[in-house]
Design a protein around this motif. Sequence first.
Motif, PDB file in Angstrom:
ATOM      1  N   TYR A 125       0.793  -1.160   0.008  1.00 54.28           N
ATOM      2  CA  TYR A 125      -0.132   0.029   0.044  1.00 54.28           C
ATOM      3  C   TYR A 125       0.656   1.196  -0.123  1.00 54.28           C
ATOM      4  O   TYR A 125       0.509   2.289  -0.882  1.00 54.28           O
ATOM      5  CB  TYR A 125      -1.065  -0.139   1.086  1.00 54.28           C
ATOM      6  N   LEU A 126       1.982   1.017   0.428  1.00 53.28           N
ATOM      7  CA  LEU A 126       2.987   2.374   0.435  1.00 53.28           C
ATOM      8  C   LEU A 126       3.538   2.832  -0.796  1.00 53.28           C
ATOM      9  O   LEU A 126       3.957   3.972  -0.974  1.00 53.28           O
ATOM     10  CB  LEU A 126       4.226   1.966   1.487  1.00 53.28           C
ATOM     11  N   LEU A 127       3.340   2.011  -1.803  1.00 49.24           N
ATOM     12  CA  LEU A 127       3.571   2.421  -3.020  1.00 49.24           C
ATOM     13  C   LEU A 127       2.722   3.153  -3.598  1.00 49.24           C
ATOM     14  O   LEU A 127       2.873   4.075  -4.702  1.00 49.24           O
ATOM     15  CB  LEU A 127       3.652   0.910  -4.203  1.00 49.24           C
ATOM     16  N   ILE A 128       1.458   3.383  -2.878  1.00 47.57           N
ATOM     17  CA  ILE A 128       0.499   4.396  -3.207  1.00 47.57           C
ATOM     18  C   ILE A 128       0.543   5.479  -2.146  1.00 47.57           C
ATOM     19  O   ILE A 128       0.505   6.655  -2.823  1.00 47.57           O
ATOM     20  CB  ILE A 128      -1.181   3.879  -3.464  1.00 47.57           C
ATOM     21  N   ARG A 129       0.626   5.289  -1.133  1.00 49.67           N
ATOM     22  CA  ARG A 129       0.476   6.001  -0.015  1.00 49.67           C
ATOM     23  C   ARG A 129       1.778   7.217   0.217  1.00 49.67           C
ATOM     24  O   ARG A 129       1.388   8.293   0.057  1.00 49.67           O
ATOM     25  CB  ARG A 129       0.308   5.368   1.389  1.00 49.67           C
ATOM     26  N   ALA A 130       3.000   6.472  -0.023  1.00 51.97           N
ATOM     27  CA  ALA A 130       4.004   7.314   0.058  1.00 51.97           C
ATOM     28  C   ALA A 130       4.091   8.488  -1.144  1.00 51.97           C
ATOM     29  O   ALA A 130       4.329   9.552  -0.767  1.00 51.97           O
ATOM     30  CB  ALA A 130       5.266   6.545  -0.037  1.00 51.97           C
ATOM     31  N   PRO A 131       3.978   8.173  -2.391  1.00 51.09           N
ATOM     32  CA  PRO A 131       3.845   9.202  -3.194  1.00 51.09           C
ATOM     33  C   PRO A 131       2.525  10.195  -3.038  1.00 51.09           C
ATOM     34  O   PRO A 131       2.960  11.471  -3.100  1.00 51.09           O
ATOM     35  CB  PRO A 131       3.464   8.525  -4.593  1.00 51.09           C
ATOM     36  N   LEU A 132       1.552   9.801  -2.569  1.00 51.07           N
ATOM     37  CA  LEU A 132       0.459  10.593  -2.209  1.00 51.07           C
ATOM     38  C   LEU A 132       0.794  11.581  -1.126  1.00 51.07           C
ATOM     39  O   LEU A 132       0.721  12.863  -1.182  1.00 51.07           O
ATOM     40  CB  LEU A 132      -0.733   9.820  -1.783  1.00 51.07           C
ATOM     41  N   GLN A 133       1.519  11.204  -0.156  1.00 47.77           N
ATOM     42  CA  GLN A 133       1.907  11.808   0.850  1.00 47.77           C
ATOM     43  C   GLN A 133       3.092  13.263   0.499  1.00 47.77           C
ATOM     44  O   GLN A 133       2.972  14.012   0.726  1.00 47.77           O
ATOM     45  CB  GLN A 133       2.972  10.924   1.969  1.00 47.77           C
ATOM     46  N   LEU A 134       4.044  12.615  -0.616  1.00 49.17           N
ATOM     47  CA  LEU A 134       4.720  13.330  -1.130  1.00 49.17           C
ATOM     48  C   LEU A 134       4.198  14.538  -1.816  1.00 49.17           C
ATOM     49  O   LEU A 134       4.370  15.727  -1.749  1.00 49.17           O
ATOM     50  CB  LEU A 134       5.747  12.618  -1.964  1.00 49.17           C
ATOM     51  N   LEU A 135       3.047  14.250  -2.569  1.00 48.69           N
ATOM     52  CA  LEU A 135       2.310  15.209  -3.365  1.00 48.69           C
ATOM     53  C   LEU A 135       1.721  16.135  -2.485  1.00 48.69           C
ATOM     54  O   LEU A 135       1.625  17.405  -2.639  1.00 48.69           O
ATOM     55  CB  LEU A 135       1.348  14.435  -4.181  1.00 48.69           C
ATOM     56  N   LEU A 136       0.933  15.840  -1.199  1.00 48.05           N
ATOM     57  CA  LEU A 136       0.412  16.533  -0.366  1.00 48.05           C
ATOM     58  C   LEU A 136       1.550  17.651   0.250  1.00 48.05           C
ATOM     59  O   LEU A 136       1.286  18.809   0.400  1.00 48.05           O
ATOM     60  CB  LEU A 136      -0.337  15.803   0.652  1.00 48.05           C
ATOM     61  N   VAL A 137       2.462  17.130   0.269  1.00 48.64           N
ATOM     62  CA  VAL A 137       3.765  17.940   1.043  1.00 48.64           C
ATOM     63  C   VAL A 137       4.216  19.079   0.073  1.00 48.64           C
ATOM     64  O   VAL A 137       4.322  20.268   0.412  1.00 48.64           O
ATOM     65  CB  VAL A 137       4.908  17.199   1.417  1.00 48.64           C
ATOM     66  N   TYR A 138       4.179  18.438  -1.221  1.00 51.98           N
ATOM     67  CA  TYR A 138       4.816  19.329  -2.116  1.00 51.98           C
ATOM     68  C   TYR A 138       3.730  20.419  -2.578  1.00 51.98           C
ATOM     69  O   TYR A 138       3.841  21.595  -2.601  1.00 51.98           O
ATOM     70  CB  TYR A 138       5.229  18.641  -3.459  1.00 51.98           C
ATOM     71  N   TRP A 139       2.293  20.033  -2.465  1.00 46.09           N
ATOM     72  CA  TRP A 139       1.135  20.744  -2.757  1.00 46.09           C
ATOM     73  C   TRP A 139       1.255  21.972  -1.742  1.00 46.09           C
ATOM     74  O   TRP A 139       1.040  22.915  -2.169  1.00 46.09           O
ATOM     75  CB  TRP A 139      -0.351  19.933  -2.696  1.00 46.09           C
ATOM     76  N   THR A 140       1.364  21.621  -0.573  1.00 40.03           N
ATOM     77  CA  THR A 140       1.274  22.295   0.672  1.00 40.03           C
ATOM     78  C   THR A 140       2.404  23.537   0.546  1.00 40.03           C
ATOM     79  O   THR A 140       2.216  24.743   0.514  1.00 40.03           O
ATOM     80  CB  THR A 140       1.464  21.774   1.763  1.00 40.03           C
ATOM     81  N   TRP A 141       3.613  23.089   0.233  1.00 34.37           N
ATOM     82  CA  TRP A 141       4.718  23.909  -0.114  1.00 34.37           C
ATOM     83  C   TRP A 141       4.602  24.966  -1.246  1.00 34.37           C
ATOM     84  O   TRP A 141       4.822  26.105  -1.085  1.00 34.37           O
ATOM     85  CB  TRP A 141       5.865  23.243  -0.031  1.00 34.37           C
TER      86      TRP A 141
END
Length: 164
Positions: A125-141
Amino acid sequence: MLTPMVIVFLLTLPRWLYPLCRFRKLLPLAYVHGLALAYVFFSIGHFVATEGMVEMLPAWTPMPRLLVYLTGLLEGIIAAGLLTNRWRRLAATGALATLILFFPANLYAAFNHTGLGGHQWGPVYLLIRAPLQLLLVYWTWYFCLPGNGRADWTPSAQPDNRML
């Protein structure tokens, strides 16, 4: 496995909806508002699916149910802060902090096949969750913190503290 798709939908919804509704003045804030929608979704999840959230925490976590409620409240406050000029920068910083500090709970849940969403799938599941988390961090920044990317709002350029 629907949750990551819902999150991406919420992030982008204002960008597509504002032009259709002729909210062109709000278009520069569309991605900020999308993150606020995502945080409302995250917050609601803590109150609607409390047991699944509690399962995502290690057994040694003190008062896990209270912690789930408090983090849900925090995420709701972040969502509200993103919608105001006065608190947007602080809320975006808080969003970055929660995205980074809460990610270990997702790791724990995935490695222990417990919790909500796809965590029961295990580490895959981390193959989906980790990129999503990176997207959220980048989006916020990129979209929510002025001077870091596309965030073209500035507290001094916006009128008073009205909700936008």
